[in-house]
Design a protein around this motif. Structure first.
Motif, PDB file in Angstrom:
ATOM      1  N   TYR A  11       1.432  -0.764   0.414  1.00  0.00           N
ATOM      2  CA  TYR A  11       0.200   0.089   0.450  1.00  0.00           C
ATOM      3  C   TYR A  11       0.950   1.444   0.069  1.00  0.00           C
ATOM      4  O   TYR A  11       1.840   1.540   0.404  1.00  0.00           O
ATOM      5  N   GLU A  12       0.253   2.544  -0.692  1.00  0.00           N
ATOM      6  CA  GLU A  12       1.240   3.796  -0.547  1.00  0.00           C
ATOM      7  C   GLU A  12      -0.317   4.404   0.561  1.00  0.00           C
ATOM      8  O   GLU A  12      -1.174   4.638   0.469  1.00  0.00           O
ATOM      9  N   ILE A  13       1.105   5.337   1.678  1.00  0.00           N
ATOM     10  CA  ILE A  13       0.424   5.934   2.619  1.00  0.00           C
ATOM     11  C   ILE A  13       1.232   7.217   2.327  1.00  0.00           C
ATOM     12  O   ILE A  13       1.960   7.727   1.841  1.00  0.00           O
ATOM     13  N   ILE A  81      -4.067  -1.131   7.813  1.00  0.00           N
ATOM     14  CA  ILE A  81      -2.860  -1.939   6.511  1.00  0.00           C
ATOM     15  C   ILE A  81      -2.821  -3.430   7.867  1.00  0.00           C
ATOM     16  O   ILE A  81      -3.458  -4.374   7.320  1.00  0.00           O
ATOM     17  N   ASP A  82      -2.718  -3.516   8.834  1.00  0.00           N
ATOM     18  CA  ASP A  82      -3.230  -4.630  10.169  1.00  0.00           C
ATOM     19  C   ASP A  82      -3.851  -4.819  10.692  1.00  0.00           C
ATOM     20  O   ASP A  82      -3.941  -5.955  11.429  1.00  0.00           O
ATOM     21  N   GLY A  87     -13.400  -0.611  12.920  1.00  0.00           N
ATOM     22  CA  GLY A  87     -14.217  -0.069  12.478  1.00  0.00           C
ATOM     23  C   GLY A  87     -13.264   0.498  11.219  1.00  0.00           C
ATOM     24  O   GLY A  87     -14.216   0.728   9.954  1.00  0.00           O
ATOM     25  N   GLN A  88     -12.261   0.313  11.093  1.00  0.00           N
ATOM     26  CA  GLN A  88     -12.833   0.741   9.822  1.00  0.00           C
ATOM     27  C   GLN A  88     -10.991  -0.630   8.919  1.00  0.00           C
ATOM     28  O   GLN A  88     -10.172  -1.183   9.979  1.00  0.00           O
ATOM     29  N   SER A  89     -10.888  -0.440   7.513  1.00  0.00           N
ATOM     30  CA  SER A  89      -9.815  -1.017   7.142  1.00  0.00           C
ATOM     31  C   SER A  89      -9.883  -1.053   5.627  1.00  0.00           C
ATOM     32  O   SER A  89     -10.253   0.360   5.246  1.00  0.00           O
TER      33      SER A  89
END
Length: 93
Positions: A11-13, A81-82, A87-89
Motif C-alpha cells: 500500500y502507498e501511504i 493496514i495491519d 471499524g476501519q479497513s
C-alpha cells in the motif's frame, strides 16, 4: 510532497496535514491553532485520488507541528493496514 509517500505491505501511504480550523473560526490561517491530519491509502501503483481512501485521525487535541502529524499519519496507516483499527479497513482497496 511525493517525498512523504511511504509504501507498506503493498500500500502507498499519503499523509495529509492541514491547519486546524476550530468550529466557527474565521477563514484565516492561525499556526498557533495546530494541525489536523488524515491519511490517504491506496494500493502501490494505483491512482491515489481515484482508487484510494482517506481516513481521518481522531485526536482530542491538534498536533503542535507538521512533523508530529506526519509521524502520526504513518503510524495510524500501518495499524489500519495491519487490521488493528476497529471499524476501519483497507481490505477492499
Amino acid at each position: 510532497m511525493n517525498s512523504a509517500v511511504k509504501t507498506y505491505k503493498g500500500y502507498e501511504i499519503h499523509p495529509l496535514v492541514y491547519p486546524r480550523r476550530p468550529a466557527g473560526a474565521q477563514a484565516t490561517r492561525n499556526p498557533g491553532a495546530g494541525y489536523d491530519a488524515s491519511v490517504r491509502i491506496c494500493r502501490v501503483g494505483a491512482n491515489p485520488a481515484a482508487d484510494g481512501r482517506v481516513f481521518r485521525l481522531q485526536y482530542l487535541f491538534p498536533f503542535d507541528g507538521m512533523g508530529k502529524a506526519r509521524i502520526a499519519c504513518m503510524a495510524h496507516a500501518e495499524r489500519l493496514i495491519d487490521g488493528q483499527v476497529s471499524g476501519q479497513s483497507v481490505t477492499d482497496l
